[in-house]
Design a protein around this motif. Sequence first.
Motif, PDB file in Angstrom:
ATOM      1  N   LEU A 225       0.842  -1.193   0.000  1.00  0.00           N
ATOM      2  CA  LEU A 225       0.000   0.000   0.000  1.00  0.00           C
ATOM      3  C   LEU A 225       0.879   1.245   0.000  1.00  0.00           C
ATOM      4  CD1 LEU A 225      -2.726  -0.941   2.658  1.00  0.00           C
ATOM      5  CD2 LEU A 225      -2.854  -1.171   0.163  1.00  0.00           C
ATOM      6  N   THR A 226       0.309   2.354  -0.420  1.00  0.00           N
ATOM      7  CA  THR A 226       1.024   3.625  -0.376  1.00  0.00           C
ATOM      8  C   THR A 226       1.009   4.168   1.059  1.00  0.00           C
ATOM      9  OG1 THR A 226      -0.930   4.990  -0.796  1.00  0.00           O
ATOM     10  CG2 THR A 226       0.264   4.119  -2.720  1.00  0.00           C
ATOM     11  N   ALA A 227       1.771   5.225   1.272  1.00  0.00           N
ATOM     12  CA  ALA A 227       1.805   5.835   2.599  1.00  0.00           C
ATOM     13  C   ALA A 227       0.425   6.316   3.020  1.00  0.00           C
ATOM     14  CB  ALA A 227       2.797   6.997   2.602  1.00  0.00           C
ATOM     15  N   VAL A 228      -0.268   7.005   2.134  1.00  0.00           N
ATOM     16  CA  VAL A 228      -1.579   7.541   2.496  1.00  0.00           C
ATOM     17  C   VAL A 228      -2.603   6.423   2.652  1.00  0.00           C
ATOM     18  CG1 VAL A 228      -2.498   7.961   0.154  1.00  0.00           C
ATOM     19  CG2 VAL A 228      -3.122   9.489   2.058  1.00  0.00           C
ATOM     20  N   GLU A 229      -2.472   5.348   1.897  1.00  0.00           N
ATOM     21  CA  GLU A 229      -3.387   4.205   2.053  1.00  0.00           C
ATOM     22  C   GLU A 229      -3.180   3.532   3.409  1.00  0.00           C
ATOM     23  OE1 GLU A 229      -3.970   2.892  -2.651  1.00  0.00           O
ATOM     24  OE2 GLU A 229      -2.370   2.006  -1.430  1.00  0.00           O
ATOM     25  N   ASN A 230      -1.931   3.398   3.843  1.00  0.00           N
ATOM     26  CA  ASN A 230      -1.665   2.845   5.170  1.00  0.00           C
ATOM     27  C   ASN A 230      -2.275   3.722   6.249  1.00  0.00           C
ATOM     28  OD1 ASN A 230       0.299   0.395   5.727  1.00  0.00           O
ATOM     29  ND2 ASN A 230       0.962   1.299   3.781  1.00  0.00           N
TER      30      ASN A 230
ATOM     31  N   LYS B  24       4.424   3.495  -2.815  1.00  0.00           N
ATOM     32  CA  LYS B  24       4.262   2.280  -2.028  1.00  0.00           C
ATOM     33  C   LYS B  24       5.392   2.157  -1.010  1.00  0.00           C
ATOM     34  CE  LYS B  24       1.613  -0.475  -5.341  1.00  0.00           C
ATOM     35  NZ  LYS B  24       1.516  -1.769  -6.062  1.00  0.00           N
ATOM     36  N   LEU B  25       5.076   1.574   0.131  1.00  0.00           N
ATOM     37  CA  LEU B  25       6.048   1.503   1.205  1.00  0.00           C
ATOM     38  C   LEU B  25       7.269   0.644   0.852  1.00  0.00           C
ATOM     39  CD1 LEU B  25       4.003   2.988   2.955  1.00  0.00           C
ATOM     40  CD2 LEU B  25       4.641   1.463   4.814  1.00  0.00           C
TER      41      LEU B  25
ATOM     42  N   LYS C 146      10.091   4.471   6.733  1.00  0.00           N
ATOM     43  CA  LYS C 146       9.078   3.543   7.258  1.00  0.00           C
ATOM     44  C   LYS C 146       8.834   3.780   8.743  1.00  0.00           C
ATOM     45  CE  LYS C 146      10.044  -0.124   3.906  1.00  0.00           C
ATOM     46  NZ  LYS C 146      10.648  -1.483   3.698  1.00  0.00           N
ATOM     47  N   ARG C 147       9.922   4.034   9.495  1.00  0.00           N
ATOM     48  CA  ARG C 147       9.765   4.279  10.924  1.00  0.00           C
ATOM     49  C   ARG C 147       8.998   5.581  11.164  1.00  0.00           C
ATOM     50  NH1 ARG C 147       9.367   0.293  13.946  1.00  0.00           N
ATOM     51  NH2 ARG C 147      10.836   0.464  15.640  1.00  0.00           N
ATOM     52  N   ARG C 148       9.297   6.601  10.375  1.00  0.00           N
ATOM     53  CA  ARG C 148       8.591   7.868  10.532  1.00  0.00           C
ATOM     54  C   ARG C 148       7.111   7.702  10.217  1.00  0.00           C
ATOM     55  NH1 ARG C 148      12.807  10.155   7.359  1.00  0.00           N
ATOM     56  NH2 ARG C 148      11.310  11.026   5.882  1.00  0.00           N
ATOM     57  N   LEU C 149       6.804   6.886   9.209  1.00  0.00           N
ATOM     58  CA  LEU C 149       5.405   6.646   8.871  1.00  0.00           C
ATOM     59  C   LEU C 149       4.695   5.913  10.006  1.00  0.00           C
ATOM     60  CD1 LEU C 149       3.156   6.868   6.729  1.00  0.00           C
ATOM     61  CD2 LEU C 149       3.799   4.570   5.991  1.00  0.00           C
ATOM     62  N   GLU C 150       5.372   4.950  10.631  1.00  0.00           N
ATOM     63  CA  GLU C 150       4.746   4.211  11.731  1.00  0.00           C
ATOM     64  C   GLU C 150       4.448   5.132  12.911  1.00  0.00           C
ATOM     65  OE1 GLU C 150       6.882   0.652  12.750  1.00  0.00           O
ATOM     66  OE2 GLU C 150       5.736  -0.441  11.238  1.00  0.00           O
ATOM     67  N   ILE C 151       5.350   6.069  13.183  1.00  0.00           N
ATOM     68  CA  ILE C 151       5.096   7.015  14.273  1.00  0.00           C
ATOM     69  C   ILE C 151       3.933   7.939  13.911  1.00  0.00           C
ATOM     70  CG2 ILE C 151       6.058   8.914  15.621  1.00  0.00           C
ATOM     71  CD1 ILE C 151       8.792   7.559  15.347  1.00  0.00           C
ATOM     72  N   ALA C 152       3.932   8.416  12.668  1.00  0.00           N
ATOM     73  CA  ALA C 152       2.826   9.263  12.212  1.00  0.00           C
ATOM     74  C   ALA C 152       1.496   8.520  12.324  1.00  0.00           C
ATOM     75  CB  ALA C 152       3.067   9.706  10.768  1.00  0.00           C
ATOM     76  N   ARG C 153       1.508   7.261  11.937  1.00  0.00           N
ATOM     77  CA  ARG C 153       0.290   6.450  11.993  1.00  0.00           C
ATOM     78  C   ARG C 153      -0.183   6.266  13.434  1.00  0.00           C
ATOM     79  NH1 ARG C 153       0.797   0.413   9.903  1.00  0.00           N
ATOM     80  NH2 ARG C 153       1.761   0.306  11.958  1.00  0.00           N
ATOM     81  N   GLY C 154       0.778   6.100  14.363  1.00  0.00           N
ATOM     82  CA  GLY C 154       0.420   5.925  15.764  1.00  0.00           C
ATOM     83  C   GLY C 154      -0.189   7.156  16.395  1.00  0.00           C
ATOM     84  N   LEU C 155      -0.053   8.312  15.721  1.00  0.00           N
ATOM     85  CA  LEU C 155      -0.576   9.572  16.248  1.00  0.00           C
ATOM     86  C   LEU C 155      -1.908   9.976  15.631  1.00  0.00           C
ATOM     87  CD1 LEU C 155       2.798  11.485  16.188  1.00  0.00           C
ATOM     88  CD2 LEU C 155       1.478  10.988  18.256  1.00  0.00           C
ATOM     89  N   LEU C 156      -2.403   9.184  14.701  1.00  0.00           N
ATOM     90  CA  LEU C 156      -3.609   9.562  13.959  1.00  0.00           C
ATOM     91  C   LEU C 156      -4.799   9.860  14.861  1.00  0.00           C
ATOM     92  CD1 LEU C 156      -3.775   7.343  10.746  1.00  0.00           C
ATOM     93  CD2 LEU C 156      -4.140   9.810  10.882  1.00  0.00           C
ATOM     94  N   HIS C 157      -4.983   9.064  15.895  1.00  0.00           N
ATOM     95  CA  HIS C 157      -6.166   9.230  16.748  1.00  0.00           C
ATOM     96  C   HIS C 157      -5.890  10.177  17.920  1.00  0.00           C
ATOM     97  CE1 HIS C 157      -3.728   6.016  18.384  1.00  0.00           C
ATOM     98  NE2 HIS C 157      -4.398   6.045  19.523  1.00  0.00           N
ATOM     99  N   THR C 158      -4.797  10.952  17.816  1.00  0.00           N
ATOM    100  CA  THR C 158      -4.432  11.964  18.815  1.00  0.00           C
ATOM    101  C   THR C 158      -4.348  11.357  20.214  1.00  0.00           C
ATOM    102  OG1 THR C 158      -5.762  13.500  17.470  1.00  0.00           O
ATOM    103  CG2 THR C 158      -4.821  14.366  19.483  1.00  0.00           C
TER     104      THR C 158
END
Length: 259
Positions: free
Chosen positions: A90-95, A130-131, A139-151
């Motif tokens: 998947l792409t970054a935004v899809e993840n 795509k990742l 990839k690590r930065r994306l995982e941290i960003a993803r972990g912050l999505l729900h504030t």
Amino acid sequence: MIVDVREVSRRFGKHSALKDVSFQIPEGVVFGLLGPNGAGKTTTIKMITTLLQPTSGLIKVGGRDVTKDPTGVRKQIGVVFQDPSHDEQLTAVENMRLHARLYRVNSNVRESRIEELLRMFDLWDRRDSKLKTFSGGMKRRLEIARGLLHTPRLLILDEPTLGLDPQMRHQLWSQVRALRDKEGVTVLLTTHYMSEVERVADLIAIIHHGILISHNTPEHIKAGCNATSLEEAFMSLTSESHEDPSSRIETTSAITSPV
């Protein structure tokens, strides 16, 4: 206090992984949880994230009991584990969108939140890539960003820079500190890179053989060991020449704000 751990023990059969561990994490700090391999760090994190229950003692996150209200606790935390959990096809935004739906992020703010975080972590220009084309640091930065999505109020980073080169590690920690300053999120991290945690952490807890042996600021821990670096202090505190780690406990529970 965003995290309150009181006299927590965890046993696996006859083996005690943690023994009467107590510490608190004030809101808005970067908190380093350190210890040698097998010391009890992972067990502690699993209990804070509700993946394990304490054998005895009490853990609260944001005032919610991890045993009695695990759903309420999970809503308040974001977690980045050592092992990657993204979909490389998947792409970054899809993840990010997939994770937003799993965490039920309000559809009215979902896209703006995704853009905000991808820009914060310098990934917006690669949002449609795509990742599998990303570097380890991206990839690590994306995982941290993803972990912050729900504030979340608490972000847990388990060895976030493992396998990254020094330049990528430096960049990642700079972004973590900027994130703390901008969003006020509390960060709980584990790492084996002592120089890094000395630079970014406001408070540190050191666990050895399942026992909390130090809980203080990096400067106080170094001073208590008459050490010039946190690594030197850590080696002194966890030296196997000391048979009883509990005899070396140097802790303070009175700290209530970043130093």
